[in-house]
Motif scaffolding. Sequence first.
Motif, PDB file in Angstrom:
ATOM      1  N   ASP A 201       7.036   6.897  -3.368  1.00  0.00           N
ATOM      2  CA  ASP A 201       8.205   7.591  -3.924  1.00  0.00           C
ATOM      3  C   ASP A 201       8.477   7.202  -5.370  1.00  0.00           C
ATOM      4  N   THR A 202       7.627   6.354  -5.954  1.00  0.00           N
ATOM      5  CA  THR A 202       7.858   5.859  -7.307  1.00  0.00           C
ATOM      6  C   THR A 202       6.978   6.590  -8.307  1.00  0.00           C
ATOM      7  N   THR A 203       7.590   7.308  -9.241  1.00  0.00           N
ATOM      8  CA  THR A 203       6.846   7.984 -10.303  1.00  0.00           C
ATOM      9  C   THR A 203       6.528   6.974 -11.397  1.00  0.00           C
ATOM     10  N   VAL A 204       5.228   6.802 -11.686  1.00  0.00           N
ATOM     11  CA  VAL A 204       4.816   5.803 -12.675  1.00  0.00           C
ATOM     12  C   VAL A 204       4.499   6.430 -14.033  1.00  0.00           C
ATOM     13  N   ALA A 205       4.356   7.754 -14.080  1.00  0.00           N
ATOM     14  CA  ALA A 205       4.135   8.459 -15.347  1.00  0.00           C
ATOM     15  C   ALA A 205       4.467   9.921 -15.128  1.00  0.00           C
TER      16      ALA A 205
ATOM     17  N   PRO B 106       3.780   0.360 -17.255  1.00  0.00           N
ATOM     18  CA  PRO B 106       2.544  -0.161 -17.852  1.00  0.00           C
ATOM     19  C   PRO B 106       1.520  -0.534 -16.790  1.00  0.00           C
ATOM     20  N   PRO B 107       0.235  -0.564 -17.151  1.00  0.00           N
ATOM     21  CA  PRO B 107      -0.829  -0.827 -16.163  1.00  0.00           C
ATOM     22  C   PRO B 107      -0.599  -2.097 -15.348  1.00  0.00           C
ATOM     23  N   GLN B 108      -0.180  -3.167 -15.989  1.00  0.00           N
ATOM     24  CA  GLN B 108      -0.039  -4.448 -15.288  1.00  0.00           C
ATOM     25  C   GLN B 108       1.097  -4.451 -14.270  1.00  0.00           C
ATOM     26  N   SER B 109       1.961  -3.422 -14.336  1.00  0.00           N
ATOM     27  CA  SER B 109       3.083  -3.357 -13.398  1.00  0.00           C
ATOM     28  C   SER B 109       2.890  -2.286 -12.323  1.00  0.00           C
ATOM     29  N   ARG B 110       1.745  -1.616 -12.324  1.00  0.00           N
ATOM     30  CA  ARG B 110       1.519  -0.543 -11.347  1.00  0.00           C
ATOM     31  C   ARG B 110       0.950  -1.036 -10.023  1.00  0.00           C
TER      32      ARG B 110
ATOM     33  N   LEU C 252      -5.948   7.600 -16.168  1.00  0.00           N
ATOM     34  CA  LEU C 252      -4.556   8.049 -16.175  1.00  0.00           C
ATOM     35  C   LEU C 252      -3.782   7.415 -15.015  1.00  0.00           C
ATOM     36  N   ILE C 253      -4.414   7.359 -13.849  1.00  0.00           N
ATOM     37  CA  ILE C 253      -3.764   6.765 -12.679  1.00  0.00           C
ATOM     38  C   ILE C 253      -3.519   5.274 -12.912  1.00  0.00           C
ATOM     39  N   ALA C 254      -4.507   4.602 -13.504  1.00  0.00           N
ATOM     40  CA  ALA C 254      -4.382   3.162 -13.753  1.00  0.00           C
ATOM     41  C   ALA C 254      -3.360   2.845 -14.839  1.00  0.00           C
ATOM     42  N   GLY C 255      -3.065   3.827 -15.705  1.00  0.00           N
ATOM     43  CA  GLY C 255      -2.117   3.591 -16.787  1.00  0.00           C
ATOM     44  C   GLY C 255      -2.770   3.266 -18.106  1.00  0.00           C
ATOM     45  N   PHE C 256      -4.095   3.332 -18.175  1.00  0.00           N
ATOM     46  CA  PHE C 256      -4.794   3.083 -19.438  1.00  0.00           C
ATOM     47  C   PHE C 256      -4.600   4.244 -20.412  1.00  0.00           C
ATOM     48  N   LEU C 257      -4.302   5.419 -19.867  1.00  0.00           N
ATOM     49  CA  LEU C 257      -3.979   6.601 -20.665  1.00  0.00           C
ATOM     50  C   LEU C 257      -2.691   7.200 -20.112  1.00  0.00           C
TER      51      LEU C 257
ATOM     52  N   MET D 179       0.847  -1.190   0.000  1.00  0.00           N
ATOM     53  CA  MET D 179       0.000   0.000   0.000  1.00  0.00           C
ATOM     54  C   MET D 179       0.885   1.242   0.000  1.00  0.00           C
ATOM     55  N   SER D 180       0.400   2.319  -0.609  1.00  0.00           N
ATOM     56  CA  SER D 180       1.206   3.536  -0.667  1.00  0.00           C
ATOM     57  C   SER D 180       0.302   4.737  -0.864  1.00  0.00           C
ATOM     58  N   SER D 181       0.894   5.912  -0.755  1.00  0.00           N
ATOM     59  CA  SER D 181       0.162   7.137  -1.054  1.00  0.00           C
ATOM     60  C   SER D 181       0.102   7.325  -2.570  1.00  0.00           C
ATOM     61  N   LEU D 182      -0.753   8.252  -2.999  1.00  0.00           N
ATOM     62  CA  LEU D 182      -0.891   8.593  -4.415  1.00  0.00           C
ATOM     63  C   LEU D 182      -0.732  10.101  -4.550  1.00  0.00           C
TER      64      LEU D 182
END
Length: 354
Positions: A68-72, A80-84, A52-57, A1-4
């Motif tokens: 602390d991890t920037t995903v986009a 990619p979505p499957q790795s988020r 956008l958060i999920a990575g679909f866009l 679990m983490s912050s967003l």
Amino acid sequence: MSSLTITGVTKAFGTGPEATRAVDDVTLHVPHGSFTTVLGPSGCGKTTLLRLIAGFLLPDAGSIAFGDTTVAGDGVRPVPPQSRHVGYVPQEGALFPHLDVAANIAFGLPAAARGSQEGRDRVTEMLDLVELPSHFRDRRPDELSGGQQQRVALARSLAPQPAVVLLDEPFSSLDASLRGTTATAVRRALAATNTTALLVTHDQNEALSLADQVAVMRGGRLVQSAPPSEVYLSPSDPQVAEFVGRAVVLPGTATDAHATCALGEVVLSEAATGPVALMIRPEQVYVDLAHADGVRGSVEEVSYYGHDCAVRVRLDDGTSVLARMAGVRHPSAGDIVHLRVTGLVRAYRPAGAP
């Protein structure tokens, strides 16, 4: 679990002058283990933000980070979505119809775990978490009610222990009584696992009752983000006031801590001077049925809900005012009543004022 953390995120569709900014420079922080609702009317950009958060866009500008991890974001290769490690609960649950409940819940687990004792124990744990009996594990989705399907969808999203769970109006297709009990069960499950969650909805009651934080969107922009009580009692502008619960917005003239308007003199939550727009909640408008104390008016309409009722009153000066009162005793259309305002009133500068 983490912050967003969402920082300056923008997403447009189309090109050139015809482009539409569905999400426009949105910044939002969702603390670890908290529940945030994104509230707004249809077409305001809330589902685009979720995608956008999920990575679909992918965002055109800005950044999205889990902990602390920037995903986009600018200069970062998007994850990619499957790795988020994001759990996603869509509007209709989207359970696999050919799989039973247990297989649906276990779908997101590692392949080796799905048929193992560990996987079976995880399914049992998730069913208990979403308050469904363990024997439901053998049922097919078409043997479940709408609310039960949504609980299974949540269990499926929580089983792999995601960093964040995203919920896209998951209760919108349920009837009123089922919506309330299902939403409460979902909230308890998320709290029990200390899961960071973001839910998008157009339902004001849902947003206020479930969330630790309410983020209000309008026209692609985030116009207010605060605890539910602050959004309701101190909305950022009259438009938010009218969208988040009903509101009576009247022109008035302020002098320090007081202002005068069609409902008489009111006490302000903050001192102001000069022309103002006054935001008054209907429950602040007291309807006096027995005494001539207050501003006189005639009842135009009564909407009775049992526990309370909404009363539309036309004042003698022609102003229309909405009041909310207990349903035990209420006036009828045509009755003469007197109104006065209780509690503190929030004042805004009128539109176009410097």
